[in-house]
Write an enzyme that holds these catalytic residues in place. Structure first.
Site, PDB file in Angstrom:
ATOM      1  N   ASN A 119      -3.428   2.499  12.067  1.00  0.00           N
ATOM      2  CA  ASN A 119      -2.464   3.441  12.425  1.00  0.00           C
ATOM      3  C   ASN A 119      -1.347   3.279  13.185  1.00  0.00           C
ATOM      4  OD1 ASN A 119      -5.432   5.669  13.116  1.00  0.00           O
ATOM      5  ND2 ASN A 119      -3.852   6.289  11.512  1.00  0.00           N
ATOM      6  N   ASP A 127      -3.854   5.300  -1.582  1.00  0.00           N
ATOM      7  CA  ASP A 127      -4.643   5.776  -0.536  1.00  0.00           C
ATOM      8  C   ASP A 127      -4.338   7.410  -0.596  1.00  0.00           C
ATOM      9  OD1 ASP A 127      -6.556   6.712   1.560  1.00  0.00           O
ATOM     10  OD2 ASP A 127      -5.345   5.725   3.193  1.00  0.00           O
ATOM     11  N   ASN A 161     -11.875   4.086   4.943  1.00  0.00           N
ATOM     12  CA  ASN A 161     -11.832   4.285   6.264  1.00  0.00           C
ATOM     13  C   ASN A 161     -11.911   5.512   6.577  1.00  0.00           C
ATOM     14  OD1 ASN A 161      -8.794   4.556   5.468  1.00  0.00           O
ATOM     15  ND2 ASN A 161      -8.792   5.747   7.512  1.00  0.00           N
ATOM     16  N   ASN A 173      -6.497   9.701   0.716  1.00  0.00           N
ATOM     17  CA  ASN A 173      -7.011  10.224   2.027  1.00  0.00           C
ATOM     18  C   ASN A 173      -7.848  11.345   1.586  1.00  0.00           C
ATOM     19  OD1 ASN A 173      -4.580   9.279   4.173  1.00  0.00           O
ATOM     20  ND2 ASN A 173      -6.437   8.553   4.501  1.00  0.00           N
ATOM     21  N   HIS A 228      -7.751  -1.444   8.416  1.00  0.00           N
ATOM     22  CA  HIS A 228      -7.033  -0.164   8.610  1.00  0.00           C
ATOM     23  C   HIS A 228      -6.325  -0.070   9.650  1.00  0.00           C
ATOM     24  CE1 HIS A 228      -7.109   3.849  10.573  1.00  0.00           C
ATOM     25  NE2 HIS A 228      -6.637   4.333   9.632  1.00  0.00           N
ATOM     26  N   LYS A 256       0.590   5.113   0.935  1.00  0.00           N
ATOM     27  CA  LYS A 256      -0.025   6.653   1.135  1.00  0.00           C
ATOM     28  C   LYS A 256       0.222   7.575   0.580  1.00  0.00           C
ATOM     29  CE  LYS A 256      -2.149   6.898   4.562  1.00  0.00           C
ATOM     30  NZ  LYS A 256      -3.510   6.888   4.606  1.00  0.00           N
ATOM     31  N   GLU A 308      -7.931   3.298  -2.246  1.00  0.00           N
ATOM     32  CA  GLU A 308      -8.743   3.760  -0.847  1.00  0.00           C
ATOM     33  C   GLU A 308      -9.091   5.409  -0.928  1.00  0.00           C
ATOM     34  OE1 GLU A 308      -6.432   1.747   1.945  1.00  0.00           O
ATOM     35  OE2 GLU A 308      -7.033   3.150   3.567  1.00  0.00           O
ATOM     36  N   ASP A 310     -11.442  -1.410  11.692  1.00  0.00           N
ATOM     37  CA  ASP A 310     -10.250  -1.193  12.797  1.00  0.00           C
ATOM     38  C   ASP A 310     -10.834  -1.263  13.947  1.00  0.00           C
ATOM     39  OD1 ASP A 310      -8.604   0.058  14.409  1.00  0.00           O
ATOM     40  OD2 ASP A 310      -7.705   1.422  12.902  1.00  0.00           O
ATOM     41  N   LYS A 312       0.813  -1.315   0.149  1.00  0.00           N
ATOM     42  CA  LYS A 312      -0.008  -0.008   0.224  1.00  0.00           C
ATOM     43  C   LYS A 312       0.817   1.385   0.161  1.00  0.00           C
ATOM     44  CE  LYS A 312      -3.094   2.567   3.043  1.00  0.00           C
ATOM     45  NZ  LYS A 312      -4.128   2.472   3.919  1.00  0.00           N
TER      46      LYS A 312
HETATM   47  O1  GKR Z   1      -0.627   7.503   9.660  1.00  0.00           O
HETATM   48  O2  GKR Z   1      -0.485   8.871   8.347  1.00  0.00           O
HETATM   49  C1  GKR Z   1      -1.061   8.271   8.581  1.00  0.00           C
HETATM   50  C2  GKR Z   1      -2.161   7.435   8.104  1.00  0.00           C
HETATM   51  O3  GKR Z   1      -2.511   8.480   7.211  1.00  0.00           O
HETATM   52  C3  GKR Z   1      -3.379   7.193   9.042  1.00  0.00           C
HETATM   53  O4  GKR Z   1      -3.575   8.459   9.665  1.00  0.00           O
HETATM   54  C4  GKR Z   1      -4.472   6.922   8.412  1.00  0.00           C
HETATM   55  O5  GKR Z   1      -5.740   6.734   8.997  1.00  0.00           O
HETATM   56  O6  GKR Z   1      -3.510   5.016   7.629  1.00  0.00           O
HETATM   57  C5  GKR Z   1      -4.519   5.625   7.429  1.00  0.00           C
HETATM   58  C6  GKR Z   1      -5.448   5.313   6.467  1.00  0.00           C
HETATM   59  O7  GKR Z   1      -6.250   6.163   5.971  1.00  0.00           O
HETATM   60  O8  GKR Z   1      -5.651   4.388   5.759  1.00  0.00           O
HETATM   61 MG    MG Z   2      -6.993   4.951   4.275  1.00  0.00          MG
END
Ligand code: GKR
Ligand code: MG
Length: 423
Positions: free
Chosen positions: A323, A222, A270, A224, A321, A193, A247, A294, A191
């Site tokens: 963190n 993802d 998520n 976000n 999901h 981010k 995602e 989660d 994955k």
């Molecule tokens: O830890 O920066 C991070 C992630 O962006 C986290 O805050 C997210 O909640 O892992 C996450 C997600 O959206 O899948």
């Molecule tokens: Mg996510």
């Protein structure tokens, strides 16, 4: 009931809301019974969550840990409802009450497992897989490993520990990070981010990963929810057939539904369907194909099993999901992964980004990207008191009271502001 806030070193990872601080916050909850058993749980740490956990103490102490329904209804009667909207617009969920439920659910299950000498996965309905697969979780990042190393680098680091402190700000950096992480942990899915750079740059990184790892390694991406519907469709079309799932490209159920109608790639979330209150809207709008459970955010392991039943009924896939977290949460996630028949995707985990641990035996081993269900009753993990004390001392020294990635980013890029939709 013991509540111990801790801080664990965390590298400067980028995301849609800014930058990770040098420490991530967690809180360890212990429930002690009058016959000498201790049940463990770990939840995200913040002043708001810790205050609620402290406030729960008076209604929790003296209750029967085997009667979860009674305990949960007392908690709900005491605190009232927490609106789904309290999740907020950041990548991570900012609700606090749901963490109280999650901590109590997990600690009570750990107690029950210890009392009856069975694993938590058995109490969740039975073990459907002993080896639970996790996915590599790549991040754009600045140089540095975080924690005590935040102002310098460890010149003696080798392997993944060395790679973890390298910057990754372009496709080549992301591919190098992926190779190092996969080599160390054996992950079979990857994955990335996103939500940090222009869509063209991040899509180039996805294509570079595909090129480097081939079509047999499932990829997830993802952003976000930082993309508009138009941007999601435009760039989503360019990576059709490349992703296992996309995602949260955009924000909210209606936008996700519009994007889903235009793309063949499955959409996961998520961010737009994150609580039981959101499920009717999800079914009506058709906002996603896969819901990322989660247990921290759905109110515990049993609540995640309830979500799985909903997903089965409404033909949604379930993935997980994550963190930042330590070994108690990893054990809880692994029990859930072992017990949920329709959790058929590799689970997300931030675990490779940390190096400290608070459980006996230290860092948990991944083999072929999998964690084997811990042996022993309950969650199968014990607290390492000395390590917990060190992590609590980190918490006191770092003086963070909540996660604020925007403030961390402003230390690097003065004036940087979070935007709910950026591209
Ligand atoms: O830890 O920066 C991070 C992630 O962006 C986290 O805050 C997210 O909640 O892992 C996450 C997600 O959206 O899948
Ligand atoms: Mg996510």
């Amino acid at each position: 009931m013991r509540i111990t806030p801790i801080a664990l070193g965390d590298p400067p990872l980028l995301n849609a809301a800014g930058l990770h601080a040098p420490y991530c916050l967690r809180t360890v909850v212990e429930l002690l019974t009058d016959d000498g058993l201790t049940g463990l749980a770990e939840v995200p740490g913040s002043a708001a969550i810790n205050t609620k956990l402290e406030a729960a103490r008076e209604i929790v102490v003296g209750r029967d840990p085997l009667n979860w329904h009674a305990l949960r209804s007392v908690v709900r009667a005491h605190f009232g409802r927490e609106a789904a909207a309290a999740r907020g617009d950041k990548p991570w969920d900012q609700r606090a009450l749901v963490q109280v439920e999650s901590a109590l659910d997990v600690a009570c299950l750990d107690l029950a497992g210890r009392a009856f000498n069975v694993p938590v996965a058995t109490l969740l309905g039975g073990i459907v897989r002993e080896r639970v697969p996790y996915s590599a979780y790549l991040f754009y990042k600045y140089e540095g490993a975080g924690g005590d190393w935040c102002f310098g680098l460890d010149p003696n680091a080798r392997g993944w520990a060395a790679a973890r402190q390298q910057p990754a700000l372009d496709p080549a950096g992301i591919v190098a990070q992926a190779h190092a992480m996969v080599k160390e942990f054996g992950f079979q899915s990857i994955k990335l981010k996103g939500g940090c750079f222009e869509p063209a740059e991040e899509v180039a990184a996805i294509k570079a990963l595909r090129e480097a790892f081939g079509p047999d390694v499932p990829l997830r991406f993802d952003p976000n929810a930082l993309w508009s519907v138009e941007t999601s469709i435009k760039w989503g079309l360019k990576i059709e057939g490349v992703l296992e799932y996309l995602e949260d490209p955009c924000r909210g159920q209606e936008s996700m539904a519009a994007c889903r109608r235009a793309l063949k790639t499955p959409l996961a979330t998520n961010m737009c369907t994150t609580s039981f209150d959101d499920l009717p809207g999800s079914v009506r709008s058709g906002s996603e194909d896969i819901i990322l459970t989660d247990h921290h955010f759905w109110g515990g392991l049993r609540a995640s099993m309830e979500l799985a039943a909903h997903c089965r009924t409404f033909d949604r896939g379930v993935s997980m999901h994550s963190n930042n977290h330590a070994g108690i949460s990893l054990a809880a996630m692994t029990h859930l992964g072992a017990a949920m028949p329709n959790l058929t995707y590799a689970l997300d985990t931030h675990y490779p980004w940390q190096w400290e641990e608070i459980i006996v035996g230290g860092r948990v081993k991944f083999e072929g990207g999998c964690v084997t269900l811990p042996k022993g009753p309950g969650l199968g993990v014990e607290l390492d008191r000395a390590a917990l004390a060190r992590a609590h001392e980190n918490f006191r020294r770092c003086a963070l009271t909540e996660r604020n990635d925007e403030v961390e980013m402003q230390k690097k890029v003065p004036g940087w502001k979070f935007a709910a939709t950026r591209w």
